[in-house]
Scaffold this active site. Structure first.
Site, mmCIF file in Angstrom:
data_model
loop_
_atom_site.group_PDB
_atom_site.id
_atom_site.type_symbol
_atom_site.label_atom_id
_atom_site.label_comp_id
_atom_site.label_asym_id
_atom_site.label_seq_id
_atom_site.Cartn_x
_atom_site.Cartn_y
_atom_site.Cartn_z
ATOM 1 N N ASP A 147 -0.068 33.091 -23.000
ATOM 2 C CA ASP A 147 0.234 31.653 -22.950
ATOM 3 C C ASP A 147 -0.847 30.855 -22.211
ATOM 4 O O ASP A 147 -0.642 29.697 -21.878
ATOM 5 C CB ASP A 147 1.576 31.449 -22.229
ATOM 6 C CG ASP A 147 1.537 31.939 -20.787
ATOM 7 O OD1 ASP A 147 0.734 32.839 -20.477
ATOM 8 O OD2 ASP A 147 2.305 31.421 -19.960
ATOM 9 N N TYR A 188 4.989 30.596 -8.000
ATOM 10 C CA TYR A 188 3.874 30.917 -7.096
ATOM 11 C C TYR A 188 3.816 29.912 -5.945
ATOM 12 O O TYR A 188 3.994 28.707 -6.161
ATOM 13 C CB TYR A 188 2.535 30.828 -7.835
ATOM 14 C CG TYR A 188 2.447 31.693 -9.055
ATOM 15 C CD1 TYR A 188 2.190 33.061 -8.942
ATOM 16 C CD2 TYR A 188 2.618 31.151 -10.324
ATOM 17 C CE1 TYR A 188 2.108 33.858 -10.065
ATOM 18 C CE2 TYR A 188 2.541 31.946 -11.459
ATOM 19 C CZ TYR A 188 2.286 33.295 -11.323
ATOM 20 O OH TYR A 188 2.215 34.087 -12.436
ATOM 21 N N LYS A 228 8.507 36.285 -11.659
ATOM 22 C CA LYS A 228 7.127 36.808 -11.698
ATOM 23 C C LYS A 228 6.301 36.036 -10.683
ATOM 24 O O LYS A 228 6.318 34.800 -10.654
ATOM 25 C CB LYS A 228 6.528 36.602 -13.083
ATOM 26 C CG LYS A 228 5.043 36.989 -13.132
ATOM 27 C CD LYS A 228 4.552 37.081 -14.538
ATOM 28 C CE LYS A 228 4.281 35.744 -15.165
ATOM 29 N NZ LYS A 228 3.112 35.058 -14.606
HETATM 30 O O1 LIG Z 1 1.833 33.587 -17.969
HETATM 31 C C1 LIG Z 1 0.879 34.214 -17.561
HETATM 32 C C2 LIG Z 1 0.929 34.995 -16.347
HETATM 33 O O2 LIG Z 1 0.582 34.187 -15.250
HETATM 34 C C3 LIG Z 1 0.111 36.233 -16.351
HETATM 35 O O3 LIG Z 1 -1.206 35.954 -16.669
HETATM 36 P P1 LIG Z 1 -2.435 36.562 -15.853
HETATM 37 O O4 LIG Z 1 -2.193 38.036 -15.716
HETATM 38 O O5 LIG Z 1 -3.621 36.250 -16.712
HETATM 39 O O6 LIG Z 1 -2.452 35.880 -14.519
#
Ligand SMILES: O=C[C@H](O)COP(=O)(O)O
Length: 274
Positions: A27, A145, A178
């Site tokens: 995404d 986050y 997450k």
């Molecule tokens: O939606 C995406 C997530 O933040 C994981 O992406 P990433 O592993 O590139 O940070």
């Protein structure tokens, strides 16, 4: 007793043997800008699915145009919000629960940045989507986050802020949260222990070598984490199929880091069977 639909979808999402989640996110183009590696999205998705992840996170347009041929091979997590290269700390709605249900999603996910001026609105959005998803039997995932503007730069990795973020998600009824890894298993264990919810980690920017990521995933699982949702580290890899299989070896098959490095080295030069 919970809603049966939600239980069925959660069981489809989480690996039945290990009880953990290996998801891949594609995404990032709208949120972070153009990545050449993510532009051939059709081929990338096929390579990722070939590795056998539990689910893939994407936006509705990519789901509608590219995910049909993978239906039933991997779960679909529909991303309901996005930030942008110009508003990196603000996730706004881009779809709602009814569309996720129509697209056959196994879960709906929403981003939320805590610790900044926009936190109240983003937490409100998370609370609303978790209620609506629950009513429709859909599990929720928050990408949450602590990177808001009120948190000093050198404190953004502090486990207390990460724990605050995941706990806020659980308080709002989010099923899987997450967030970022705190860098060591002890502090990450404190994060996981701060919440009754399931905690998975994002991969972040490419920078470390794959062995470091294998160690990170091993430590996450050892610390009680429920798995990963990795993006860039998977689709930037020269062989996304190989790296997904390697992560599976740790998350679902209790593989050690050394065994996983060996497996990855065997797989890396094998072309995907598309
Ligand atoms: O939606 C995406 C997530 O933040 C994981 O992406 P990433 O592993 O590139 O940070």
């Amino acid at each position: 007793m919970g809603v049966l639909g939600k239980e069925i979808r959660m069981n489809r999402l989480m690996n039945q043997e290990s009880g953990k989640l290996l998801a891949v996110a594609v995404d990032q183009a709208m949120a972070r800008g153009i990545f050449e590696e993510l532009m051939p999205i059709d081929r990338k998705l096929s390579e990722i699915v070939e590795g056998g992840p539990d689910a893939i996170t994407m936006h509705k347009g990519i789901a509608d145009t590219c995910f049909r041929k993978h239906a039933g091979k991997a779960g679909l997590i529909l991303k309901a919000s996005t930030f942008s290269p110009w508003q990196p700390n603000y996730d706004t709605w881009v779809t709602e629960v009814d569309e996720a249900v129509r697209l056959g999603a196994d879960a709906i996910s929403m981003g939320c940045i805590v610790g900044g001026d926009d936190q109240p609105e983003q937490l409100r959005n998370l609370g609303i989507i978790s209620g609506q998803a629950s009513q429709n039997g859909l599990p929720t995932i928050a990408h949450i986050y602590p990177r808001g503007n009120q948190i000093p730069e050198d404190e953004k990795g502090d486990w207390r802020h990460v724990a605050y973020a995941v706990r806020a998600g659980a308080e709002l009824g989010i099923d899987i949260v997450k967030t970022k890894y705190t860098g060591d298993p002890d502090s990450f264990h404190k994060v996981v222990s701060s919440t009754p919810g399931k905690v998975v980690v994002a991969g972040g920017d490419i920078g470390n070598n794959v062995e470091d990521y294998f160690q990170m995933v091993y430590d996450v699982v050892e610390a009680g984490g429920a798995g990963i949702t990795f993006g860039r580290i998977v689709w930037n890899n020269q062989n996304p199929t190989a790296i997904v299989k390697a992560f599976k070896n740790i998350i679902h098959e209790n593989g050690t880091v050394n065994e996983t490095i060996e497996l990855y080295n065997e797989l890396i030069n094998q072309p995907a069977n598309l």
